[in-house]
Design an enzyme around this catalytic site. Structure first.
Site, short mmCIF file in Angstrom:
data_model
loop_
_atom_site.label_atom_id
_atom_site.label_comp_id
_atom_site.label_asym_id
_atom_site.label_seq_id
_atom_site.Cartn_x
_atom_site.Cartn_y
_atom_site.Cartn_z
N GLY A 1 5.86 5.91 7.07
CA GLY A 1 5.72 7.17 6.17
C GLY A 1 7.18 7.62 5.65
O GLY A 1 7.97 7.08 5.70
N ASP B 1 1.23 17.59 3.42
CA ASP B 1 0.99 16.07 2.73
C ASP B 1 -0.70 15.62 3.20
O ASP B 1 -0.71 14.65 3.67
CB ASP B 1 2.07 15.06 3.12
CG ASP B 1 1.80 13.80 2.66
OD1 ASP B 1 1.40 13.89 1.50
OD2 ASP B 1 2.66 12.87 3.05
#
Length: 337
Positions: free
Chosen positions: A20, A138
């Site tokens: 990530g 996100d």
């Protein structure tokens, strides 16, 4: 970090899950409790100064605290936070199931009922998150996982925004503002975000579920920011027949360029999506074994038994026995006499 590494004397690294914006996620085994967990380690840029590393460490800690203080069935539970040999780590519930984007890629456009079933669960999570002054920033298909029982989990708060009511400021756990596939126009412009930013991303997910296509696509990713800011989306009804006009209106409202033109809050989205939820089925149907992911199940069989006991009962030949006679199921599976 290598497979087999032991973290904090209890978490044995098994394999890499993914990467990530703020760190790397590993599948690990908690040897104390005998269960698998997701262990996230923080990326450390060797070029950062001591002050910058301290800042990123604080953001990592705040991510853990942000998720840990949230209590919702659609979020992965935080188990632990610590540091091992200079590496900060976060231990969370390991969620098994396909990401939403994989399901769309494999199945194509989803049914209206399945879209509503997934959508209301995401809206419910966002409502809980936003009520605690957190914006995900996100939300995308790879951050939404669907378990076999149909429960949807929203993951990865690595770039979450914290709306501080005392300073009316904004702090973030990462530098990047999110991923282009579901990025809102205000994010592209570098403007402040608020809960309606997540609602735009939810609109992108609903659009993809209904059409099998992203809202905007181009062979050059460099063109996407301009499309997000300036180009109106193609109405989903042009890409797929049979989408209810009210549902199309909701999706297009969520995708409005101006946040003020989007629904006021996640609760409004939940209410408008719930119209297309599937009806409850009979108790007998809840005891029929299933192997595939079933996003409808939380609504067709609320609080129904899990797949493992259902399979065991079916194998024993005892499924479907009833202690009641003379009753037939009504519209929602309730006996009618």
């Amino acid at each position: 970090m290598d497979t087999g590494t032991l973290i904090a004397g209890r978490y044995r690294i098994k394999r890499l899950i993914g990467r990530g914006g703020m760190g790397v996620v590993w599948l690990a085994h908690d040897e104390n409790l005998g269960r698998d967990v997701a262990l996230k380690t923080m990326n450390v840029d060797p070029g950062l100064t001591k002050e910058q590393r301290a800042r990123d460490a604080e953001r990592f800690r705040r991510e853990a605290q942000a998720v840990a203080r949230l209590d919702h069935a659609g979020l992965a539970t935080v188990y632990d936070l610590g540091e091992e040999n200079g590496t900060r780590f976060l231990v969370m519930q390991y969620v098994i199931g396909p990401p939403l984007d994989d399901r769309i890629a494999e199945e194509g456009p989803l049914s209206i009922e399945e879209t509503a079933s997934i959508g209301v669960q995401i809206a419910s999570v966002l409502g809980s998150v936003h009520a605690r002054d957190v914006v995900h920033r996100d939300l995308k298909g790879s951050n939404v996982v669907i378990r076999t029982d149909g429960v949807v989990k929203v993951l990865d708060f690595g770039v979450a925004a914290f709306l501080d009511p005392d300073t009316t400021g904004l702090t973030t756990t990462g530098e990047r503002p999110g991923s282009l596939e579901c990025m809102a126009p205000e994010q592209v412009r570098g403007k402040p975000v608020d809960p309606r930013t997540d609602l735009y991303a939810l609109g992108c997910l609903l659009y993809a579920m209904l059409t099998g296509e992203p809202v905007f696509t181009h062979e050059s990713e460099l063109m996407l920011p301009g499309m997000i800011v300036e180009r109106p989306p193609v109405p989903p009804g042009r890409l797929r027949a049979g989408i209810p006009s009210e549902l199309e209106d909701l999706v297009l409202q969520l995708l409005a360029k101006d946040p003020g033109e989007r629904p006021a809050h996640a609760g409004e989205v939940w209410r408008r999506l719930a119209v297309w939820l599937p009806e409850r089925r009979t108790p007998e149907q809840a005891l029929v074994p299933w192997a595939e992911v079933d996003p409808l199940r939380p609504f067709t069989h609320p609080m129904g038994p899990e797949a493992r006991p259902v399979r065991a009962w079916a194998a024993s030949g005892r499924n479907g026995r009833s202690g009641r006679t003379g009753a037939t199921p009504g519209r929602h599976g309730r006996p009618s006499h």
